[in-house]
Design a protein around this motif. Structure first.
Motif, PDB file in Angstrom:
ATOM      1  N   ALA A  32       0.875  -1.213   0.012  1.00  0.00           N
ATOM      2  CA  ALA A  32       0.014  -0.030   0.030  1.00  0.00           C
ATOM      3  C   ALA A  32       0.720   1.100   0.081  1.00  0.00           C
ATOM      4  N   HIS A  33       1.902   1.209   0.838  1.00  0.00           N
ATOM      5  CA  HIS A  33       2.742   2.547   0.816  1.00  0.00           C
ATOM      6  C   HIS A  33       3.571   2.601  -0.318  1.00  0.00           C
ATOM      7  N   SER A  34       4.348   1.405  -0.892  1.00  0.00           N
ATOM      8  CA  SER A  34       5.029   1.819  -2.099  1.00  0.00           C
ATOM      9  C   SER A  34       4.071   2.063  -3.351  1.00  0.00           C
ATOM     10  N   ASN A  35       2.896   1.682  -3.346  1.00  0.00           N
ATOM     11  CA  ASN A  35       2.139   1.923  -4.390  1.00  0.00           C
ATOM     12  C   ASN A  35       1.782   3.410  -4.406  1.00  0.00           C
ATOM     13  N   ALA A  36       1.596   3.888  -3.204  1.00  0.00           N
ATOM     14  CA  ALA A  36       1.384   5.671  -3.073  1.00  0.00           C
ATOM     15  C   ALA A  36       2.360   6.122  -3.517  1.00  0.00           C
ATOM     16  N   VAL A  37       3.615   5.821  -2.995  1.00  0.00           N
ATOM     17  CA  VAL A  37       4.854   6.484  -3.308  1.00  0.00           C
ATOM     18  C   VAL A  37       5.209   6.599  -4.734  1.00  0.00           C
ATOM     19  N   ASP A  38       5.016   5.443  -5.560  1.00  0.00           N
ATOM     20  CA  ASP A  38       5.184   5.230  -6.863  1.00  0.00           C
ATOM     21  C   ASP A  38       4.033   6.465  -7.871  1.00  0.00           C
ATOM     22  N   TYR A  39       3.124   6.767  -7.297  1.00  0.00           N
ATOM     23  CA  TYR A  39       1.964   7.721  -7.803  1.00  0.00           C
ATOM     24  C   TYR A  39       2.043   9.163  -7.568  1.00  0.00           C
TER      25      TYR A  39
END
Length: 128
Positions: free
Chosen positions: A46-53
């Motif tokens: 969840a965190h890494s996906n937010a950091v990606d976008y």
């Protein structure tokens, strides 16, 4: 500056997701990676996906604003993006594929619209 509002709200989302990762690390006593712990894998996802976008989209918002795009469009697309990011994060935790699909769809629509705004309101526009 409109972007400051949404950058702040999105930063709060990223901080909340970070706290959830930290909580899982402490509970599982895992210092690095995910230690094979499913709850930590979910939190990191969840965190890494937010950091990606989030970063590139905030940049697109700021550039659209600086290029003179109408504020109403920036608010609209920023709200769509924020809704998509929150929906996606909740869906990851609930193991909901449908929520993730809708979250990503809203994310992509908002990003594409911000790209369009930037190209349309580009100073000295070369795009017709």
């Amino acid at each position: 500056m409109v972007t400051a509002l949404y950058a702040s709200l999105l930063a709060l989302l990223m901080l909340a997701l970070s706290v959830l990762v930290i909580r899982q690390r402490r509970q599982a006593r895992v210092a690095h990676a995910d230690g094979g712990v499913e709850a930590l894998k979910v939190a990191r996802s969840a965190h890494s996906n937010a950091v990606d976008y989030i970063p590139i989209t905030v940049i697109l918002m700021a550039l659209a604003e600086l290029n003179g795009s109408p504020t109403v469009f920036i608010h609209l697309f920023a709200n769509v993006f924020l809704l998509g990011r929150v929906l996606h994060a909740f869906a990851i935790y609930r193991h909901s594929i449908t929520g993730r699909v809708w979250g990503m769809a809203l994310t992509f629509v908002a990003m594409l619209c911000l790209v369009g705004l930037n190209l349309w309101y580009l100073p000295g526009r070369i795009v017709v």
